[in-house]
Design a protein around this motif. Sequence first.
Motif, PDB file in Angstrom:
ATOM      1  N   ALA A   1     116.695  11.455  71.876  1.00 33.75           N
ATOM      2  CA  ALA A   1     115.673  10.590  72.473  1.00 33.75           C
ATOM      3  C   ALA A   1     114.586  10.232  71.475  1.00 33.75           C
ATOM      4  O   ALA A   1     114.101   9.100  71.446  1.00 33.75           O
ATOM      5  CB  ALA A   1     115.061  11.271  73.690  1.00 33.75           C
ATOM      6  N   ALA A   2     114.199  11.203  70.634  1.00 32.16           N
ATOM      7  CA  ALA A   2     113.097  10.987  69.703  1.00 32.16           C
ATOM      8  C   ALA A   2     113.531  10.293  68.426  1.00 32.16           C
ATOM      9  O   ALA A   2     112.697   9.845  67.646  1.00 32.16           O
ATOM     10  CB  ALA A   2     112.432  12.320  69.362  1.00 32.16           C
TER      11      ALA A   2
ATOM     12  N   LEU B   1     124.556  10.319  74.094  1.00 35.52           N
ATOM     13  CA  LEU B   1     123.557  10.538  75.134  1.00 35.52           C
ATOM     14  C   LEU B   1     124.192  11.052  76.416  1.00 35.52           C
ATOM     15  O   LEU B   1     123.671  11.959  77.066  1.00 35.52           O
ATOM     16  CB  LEU B   1     122.812   9.238  75.425  1.00 35.52           C
ATOM     17  CG  LEU B   1     121.546   8.950  74.628  1.00 35.52           C
ATOM     18  CD1 LEU B   1     121.011   7.568  74.959  1.00 35.52           C
ATOM     19  CD2 LEU B   1     120.483  10.003  74.878  1.00 35.52           C
ATOM     20  N   ASP B   2     125.324  10.472  76.790  1.00 36.54           N
ATOM     21  CA  ASP B   2     126.039  10.897  77.992  1.00 36.54           C
ATOM     22  C   ASP B   2     126.377  12.375  77.909  1.00 36.54           C
ATOM     23  O   ASP B   2     126.145  13.141  78.852  1.00 36.54           O
ATOM     24  CB  ASP B   2     127.305  10.057  78.155  1.00 36.54           C
ATOM     25  CG  ASP B   2     128.045  10.375  79.435  1.00 36.54           C
ATOM     26  OD1 ASP B   2     127.971   9.551  80.363  1.00 36.54           O
ATOM     27  OD2 ASP B   2     128.706  11.444  79.504  1.00 36.54           O
ATOM     28  N   ALA B   3     126.906  12.801  76.757  1.00 40.47           N
ATOM     29  CA  ALA B   3     127.287  14.199  76.585  1.00 40.47           C
ATOM     30  C   ALA B   3     126.074  15.113  76.627  1.00 40.47           C
ATOM     31  O   ALA B   3     126.109  16.199  77.227  1.00 40.47           O
ATOM     32  CB  ALA B   3     128.041  14.370  75.264  1.00 40.47           C
TER      33      ALA B   3
ATOM     34  N   ASP C   1     118.759   3.126  82.372  1.00 44.54           N
ATOM     35  CA  ASP C   1     119.943   3.768  81.816  1.00 44.54           C
ATOM     36  C   ASP C   1     119.552   4.615  80.619  1.00 44.54           C
ATOM     37  O   ASP C   1     118.431   4.513  80.103  1.00 44.54           O
ATOM     38  CB  ASP C   1     120.982   2.710  81.425  1.00 44.54           C
ATOM     39  CG  ASP C   1     120.382   1.597  80.579  1.00 44.54           C
ATOM     40  OD1 ASP C   1     119.730   1.904  79.569  1.00 44.54           O
ATOM     41  OD2 ASP C   1     120.561   0.425  80.947  1.00 44.54           O
ATOM     42  N   PRO C   2     120.465   5.470  80.134  1.00 43.01           N
ATOM     43  CA  PRO C   2     120.127   6.368  79.028  1.00 43.01           C
ATOM     44  C   PRO C   2     119.667   5.647  77.767  1.00 43.01           C
ATOM     45  O   PRO C   2     118.854   6.177  77.015  1.00 43.01           O
ATOM     46  CB  PRO C   2     121.443   7.124  78.782  1.00 43.01           C
ATOM     47  CG  PRO C   2     122.150   7.081  80.089  1.00 43.01           C
ATOM     48  CD  PRO C   2     121.811   5.753  80.682  1.00 43.01           C
ATOM     49  N   GLU C   3     120.171   4.434  77.546  1.00 45.55           N
ATOM     50  CA  GLU C   3     119.773   3.703  76.346  1.00 45.55           C
ATOM     51  C   GLU C   3     118.292   3.346  76.360  1.00 45.55           C
ATOM     52  O   GLU C   3     117.731   2.998  75.313  1.00 45.55           O
ATOM     53  CB  GLU C   3     120.616   2.435  76.199  1.00 45.55           C
ATOM     54  CG  GLU C   3     122.058   2.682  75.770  1.00 45.55           C
ATOM     55  CD  GLU C   3     122.914   3.310  76.865  1.00 45.55           C
ATOM     56  OE1 GLU C   3     122.533   3.191  78.053  1.00 45.55           O
ATOM     57  OE2 GLU C   3     123.947   3.924  76.534  1.00 45.55           O
ATOM     58  N   GLY C   4     117.641   3.419  77.525  1.00 43.82           N
ATOM     59  CA  GLY C   4     116.211   3.125  77.616  1.00 43.82           C
ATOM     60  C   GLY C   4     115.316   4.331  77.410  1.00 43.82           C
ATOM     61  O   GLY C   4     114.088   4.196  77.439  1.00 43.82           O
ATOM     62  N   ILE C   5     115.907   5.504  77.184  1.00 45.23           N
ATOM     63  CA  ILE C   5     115.097   6.714  77.048  1.00 45.23           C
ATOM     64  C   ILE C   5     114.175   6.629  75.836  1.00 45.23           C
ATOM     65  O   ILE C   5     113.018   7.056  75.888  1.00 45.23           O
ATOM     66  CB  ILE C   5     116.002   7.961  76.970  1.00 45.23           C
ATOM     67  CG1 ILE C   5     116.695   8.175  78.325  1.00 45.23           C
ATOM     68  CG2 ILE C   5     115.203   9.201  76.586  1.00 45.23           C
ATOM     69  CD1 ILE C   5     117.729   9.284  78.311  1.00 45.23           C
ATOM     70  N   ASP C   6     114.658   6.057  74.744  1.00 42.67           N
ATOM     71  CA  ASP C   6     113.822   5.915  73.549  1.00 42.67           C
ATOM     72  C   ASP C   6     112.582   5.077  73.863  1.00 42.67           C
ATOM     73  O   ASP C   6     111.464   5.419  73.483  1.00 42.67           O
ATOM     74  CB  ASP C   6     114.638   5.267  72.426  1.00 42.67           C
ATOM     75  CG  ASP C   6     113.795   4.953  71.208  1.00 42.67           C
ATOM     76  OD1 ASP C   6     113.192   5.884  70.668  1.00 42.67           O
ATOM     77  OD2 ASP C   6     113.734   3.770  70.811  1.00 42.67           O
ATOM     78  N   SER C   7     112.757   3.972  74.589  1.00 50.48           N
ATOM     79  CA  SER C   7     111.626   3.135  74.996  1.00 50.48           C
ATOM     80  C   SER C   7     110.679   3.902  75.908  1.00 50.48           C
ATOM     81  O   SER C   7     109.450   3.804  75.784  1.00 50.48           O
ATOM     82  CB  SER C   7     112.135   1.874  75.694  1.00 50.48           C
ATOM     83  OG  SER C   7     111.081   1.138  76.265  1.00 50.48           O
TER      84      SER C   7
END
Length: 287
Positions: free
Chosen positions: A47-48, A57-59, A158-164
């Motif tokens: 994430a960071a 990320l899924d795993a 979704d997980p791809e937005g965790i960084d944002s």
Amino acid sequence: MHVHDLLQLDSLDPGGCATGHDGRAESAGDIPHADGCPTTEALVALAAGGPAEGAALDAALRACGLSPSGPYRVVVATTVGEEHGPAVSALAEALRCSPGEPFAAGPLPGGAAVALVPVDPDAERRLSLGEPWPTLYAEGPQGPQTPLHAGISGPVRDPEGIDSALGQARYALAVSRAQAPDQARVTAVEDLGTLGALLAGVPAEVRTAFSSRVLGPLARGGGSHGMLVETLEVFLAHHGSWARTAAALQLHVNSVHYRIQRIESLTGRDLSRLEHKLDLQAALLCR
């Protein structure tokens, strides 16, 4: 169980991580944790570290017992010092006191803690740490009334937005620290609804540089410049009304016109233009 019974914060390994499920309040001794906590640390590192590949990320989410589908919120918390153990402990305990979804919490560099919290996509309720946070502030592991701050992101789908979301939470945290440096404060991105609140998260040195640049000679204050700053504040507060500004300052309207002309000359701004008014209002807030 009373919040006080949850505050066995020193029983959590200072290098460890925490996970919680089903909103259950558990004692800190029941917190699943391990030295280094590789599963949560792997998720935090992903994430960071910027946008991550979806399968990784899924795993990592599954390994932490979290759903690989969103939405999620990210929470970042800090207390004093560079040790992240107290911040991780406080954040985990606060989330356990707030009924809701499972979460995973772990350390960030520099003494901060981060938690990833799945949220109900159909619920209007915001994630709130407001109730347990004052108690944690009053009874924290580093002594009573040790500063304790948190920032909460908006939901990401979704997980791809965790960084944002992590960036949002860090900014909200900066606002908390700026608005209540010696107290306890939780700020969510939904709280950044005014220009003043938004600017509070800008680093102090940047705010100072911006204010000095926009206000020009007025930024130095004192003497006639101090009088002009007061006039500008009152003029903007009264939405550019010459008559109301004159009444508030107990001046003739012609005197207000003269002062505004001086302000425009010194700052290079035109107070008949909205964008220039916004520039000057932001500069005043940044002082």
